[in-house]
Design a protein around this motif. Structure first.
Motif, PDB file in Angstrom:
ATOM      1  N   VAL A   1      58.071  45.040  42.358  1.00  0.00           N
ATOM      2  CA  VAL A   1      58.725  46.244  42.877  1.00  0.00           C
ATOM      3  C   VAL A   1      59.927  45.810  43.717  1.00  0.00           C
ATOM      4  O   VAL A   1      59.814  44.978  44.603  1.00  0.00           O
ATOM      5  CB  VAL A   1      57.749  47.146  43.676  1.00  0.00           C
ATOM      6  N   TYR A   2      61.069  46.350  43.360  1.00  0.00           N
ATOM      7  CA  TYR A   2      62.330  46.045  44.029  1.00  0.00           C
ATOM      8  C   TYR A   2      62.738  47.255  44.868  1.00  0.00           C
ATOM      9  O   TYR A   2      62.280  48.382  44.626  1.00  0.00           O
ATOM     10  CB  TYR A   2      63.417  45.763  42.996  1.00  0.00           C
ATOM     11  N   PRO A   3      63.641  47.072  45.836  1.00  0.00           N
ATOM     12  CA  PRO A   3      64.093  48.220  46.626  1.00  0.00           C
ATOM     13  C   PRO A   3      64.589  49.382  45.762  1.00  0.00           C
ATOM     14  O   PRO A   3      64.295  50.544  46.043  1.00  0.00           O
ATOM     15  CB  PRO A   3      65.223  47.633  47.483  1.00  0.00           C
ATOM     16  N   ARG A   4      65.303  49.100  44.684  1.00  0.00           N
ATOM     17  CA  ARG A   4      65.805  50.172  43.812  1.00  0.00           C
ATOM     18  C   ARG A   4      64.671  50.945  43.142  1.00  0.00           C
ATOM     19  O   ARG A   4      64.814  52.122  42.846  1.00  0.00           O
ATOM     20  CB  ARG A   4      66.778  49.613  42.787  1.00  0.00           C
ATOM     21  N   ASN A   5      63.523  50.277  42.873  1.00  0.00           N
ATOM     22  CA  ASN A   5      62.384  50.970  42.278  1.00  0.00           C
ATOM     23  C   ASN A   5      61.826  52.023  43.222  1.00  0.00           C
ATOM     24  O   ASN A   5      61.421  53.098  42.794  1.00  0.00           O
ATOM     25  CB  ASN A   5      61.268  49.994  41.902  1.00  0.00           C
ATOM     26  N   ILE A   6      61.810  51.707  44.502  1.00  0.00           N
ATOM     27  CA  ILE A   6      61.335  52.670  45.509  1.00  0.00           C
ATOM     28  C   ILE A   6      62.365  53.788  45.671  1.00  0.00           C
ATOM     29  O   ILE A   6      62.021  54.966  45.660  1.00  0.00           O
ATOM     30  CB  ILE A   6      61.067  51.958  46.849  1.00  0.00           C
ATOM     31  N   ARG A   7      63.629  53.407  45.785  1.00  0.00           N
ATOM     32  CA  ARG A   7      64.713  54.395  45.937  1.00  0.00           C
ATOM     33  C   ARG A   7      64.735  55.391  44.789  1.00  0.00           C
ATOM     34  O   ARG A   7      64.928  56.588  44.989  1.00  0.00           O
ATOM     35  CB  ARG A   7      66.057  53.673  46.027  1.00  0.00           C
ATOM     36  N   ASP A   8      64.528  54.911  43.563  1.00  0.00           N
ATOM     37  CA  ASP A   8      64.651  55.752  42.374  1.00  0.00           C
ATOM     38  C   ASP A   8      63.361  56.451  41.962  1.00  0.00           C
ATOM     39  O   ASP A   8      63.355  57.195  40.979  1.00  0.00           O
ATOM     40  CB  ASP A   8      65.158  54.902  41.198  1.00  0.00           C
ATOM     41  N   ASP A   9      62.271  56.234  42.679  1.00  0.00           N
ATOM     42  CA  ASP A   9      61.005  56.864  42.326  1.00  0.00           C
ATOM     43  C   ASP A   9      61.043  58.368  42.629  1.00  0.00           C
ATOM     44  O   ASP A   9      61.674  58.797  43.594  1.00  0.00           O
ATOM     45  CB  ASP A   9      59.850  56.216  43.092  1.00  0.00           C
ATOM     46  N   ASN A  10      60.364  59.152  41.813  1.00  0.00           N
ATOM     47  CA  ASN A  10      60.337  60.610  41.986  1.00  0.00           C
ATOM     48  C   ASN A  10      59.665  61.061  43.277  1.00  0.00           C
ATOM     49  O   ASN A  10      59.893  62.172  43.742  1.00  0.00           O
ATOM     50  CB  ASN A  10      59.650  61.278  40.798  1.00  0.00           C
TER      51      ASN A  10
ATOM     52  N   TRP B   1      55.932  49.358  49.319  1.00  0.00           N
ATOM     53  CA  TRP B   1      55.130  49.772  48.160  1.00  0.00           C
ATOM     54  C   TRP B   1      53.640  49.723  48.487  1.00  0.00           C
ATOM     55  O   TRP B   1      52.909  50.675  48.224  1.00  0.00           O
ATOM     56  CB  TRP B   1      55.443  48.879  46.954  1.00  0.00           C
ATOM     57  N   ALA B   2      53.177  48.609  49.075  1.00  0.00           N
ATOM     58  CA  ALA B   2      51.754  48.446  49.382  1.00  0.00           C
ATOM     59  C   ALA B   2      51.281  49.464  50.419  1.00  0.00           C
ATOM     60  O   ALA B   2      50.172  49.995  50.314  1.00  0.00           O
ATOM     61  CB  ALA B   2      51.476  47.025  49.871  1.00  0.00           C
ATOM     62  N   ALA B   3      52.123  49.751  51.405  1.00  0.00           N
ATOM     63  CA  ALA B   3      51.747  50.717  52.439  1.00  0.00           C
ATOM     64  C   ALA B   3      51.484  52.095  51.837  1.00  0.00           C
ATOM     65  O   ALA B   3      50.512  52.769  52.178  1.00  0.00           O
ATOM     66  CB  ALA B   3      52.846  50.796  53.501  1.00  0.00           C
TER      67      ALA B   3
ATOM     68  N   VAL C   1      55.035  54.119  44.466  1.00  0.00           N
ATOM     69  CA  VAL C   1      56.468  54.398  44.504  1.00  0.00           C
ATOM     70  C   VAL C   1      57.292  53.401  43.682  1.00  0.00           C
ATOM     71  O   VAL C   1      58.465  53.193  43.942  1.00  0.00           O
ATOM     72  CB  VAL C   1      56.998  54.455  45.953  1.00  0.00           C
ATOM     73  N   ASP C   2      56.681  52.812  42.668  1.00  0.00           N
ATOM     74  CA  ASP C   2      57.409  51.931  41.762  1.00  0.00           C
ATOM     75  C   ASP C   2      57.808  52.741  40.539  1.00  0.00           C
ATOM     76  O   ASP C   2      56.968  53.082  39.714  1.00  0.00           O
ATOM     77  CB  ASP C   2      56.547  50.740  41.353  1.00  0.00           C
ATOM     78  N   ASN C   3      59.078  53.070  40.418  1.00  0.00           N
ATOM     79  CA  ASN C   3      59.512  54.003  39.374  1.00  0.00           C
ATOM     80  C   ASN C   3      59.376  53.477  37.955  1.00  0.00           C
ATOM     81  O   ASN C   3      59.346  54.248  37.016  1.00  0.00           O
ATOM     82  CB  ASN C   3      60.949  54.477  39.623  1.00  0.00           C
TER      83      ASN C   3
ATOM     84  N   MET D   1      66.647  56.121  55.462  1.00  0.00           N
ATOM     85  CA  MET D   1      65.226  56.209  55.725  1.00  0.00           C
ATOM     86  C   MET D   1      64.558  56.914  54.561  1.00  0.00           C
ATOM     87  O   MET D   1      65.068  57.890  54.041  1.00  0.00           O
ATOM     88  CB  MET D   1      64.999  56.984  57.011  1.00  0.00           C
ATOM     89  N   PHE D   2      63.412  56.448  54.173  1.00  0.00           N
ATOM     90  CA  PHE D   2      62.670  57.059  53.077  1.00  0.00           C
ATOM     91  C   PHE D   2      61.400  57.695  53.611  1.00  0.00           C
ATOM     92  O   PHE D   2      60.684  57.108  54.399  1.00  0.00           O
ATOM     93  CB  PHE D   2      62.289  56.017  52.021  1.00  0.00           C
ATOM     94  N   VAL D   3      61.149  58.893  53.194  1.00  0.00           N
ATOM     95  CA  VAL D   3      59.920  59.587  53.548  1.00  0.00           C
ATOM     96  C   VAL D   3      59.248  59.990  52.251  1.00  0.00           C
ATOM     97  O   VAL D   3      59.852  60.643  51.407  1.00  0.00           O
ATOM     98  CB  VAL D   3      60.200  60.833  54.419  1.00  0.00           C
ATOM     99  N   ILE D   4      58.026  59.588  52.062  1.00  0.00           N
ATOM    100  CA  ILE D   4      57.349  59.776  50.791  1.00  0.00           C
ATOM    101  C   ILE D   4      56.023  60.485  51.031  1.00  0.00           C
ATOM    102  O   ILE D   4      55.268  60.115  51.912  1.00  0.00           O
ATOM    103  CB  ILE D   4      57.101  58.420  50.114  1.00  0.00           C
TER     104      ILE D   4
END
Length: 81
Positions: free
Chosen positions: A64-73, A46-48, A56-58, A1-4
């Protein structure tokens, strides 16, 4: 789960994404940041958050790929059981 971001932004992002439940799925990822029709999984997340002022696009590319969100600061991963 990602919380941003802040909890209120996370709640608002989740509500925005939930409102699109059942929408058609788009298989194309390479230019998904600029397409406004059907969405894929990472584009939806990403859009949300982008609607909340959080990008959240690193790598800032056209897609934007799943890894871009995962790896974003701004992304924090929590493990749930």
């Amino acid at each position: 789960m990602f919380v941003i971001g802040h909890w209120s932004q996370t709640d608002d992002a989740a509500a925005w994404a939930k409102a699109r439940e059942g929408a058609a799925y788009r298989k194309v990822f390479w230019d998904n940041k600029y397409y406004t029709g059907k969405m894929n999984c990472s584009q939806l997340v990403w859009a949300a958050y982008k609607k909340q002022g959080i990008d959240v696009d690193n790598n800032g590319g056209k897609g934007v790929y799943p890894r871009n969100i995962r790896d974003d600061n701004d992304t924090v991963s929590y493990k749930s059981y």
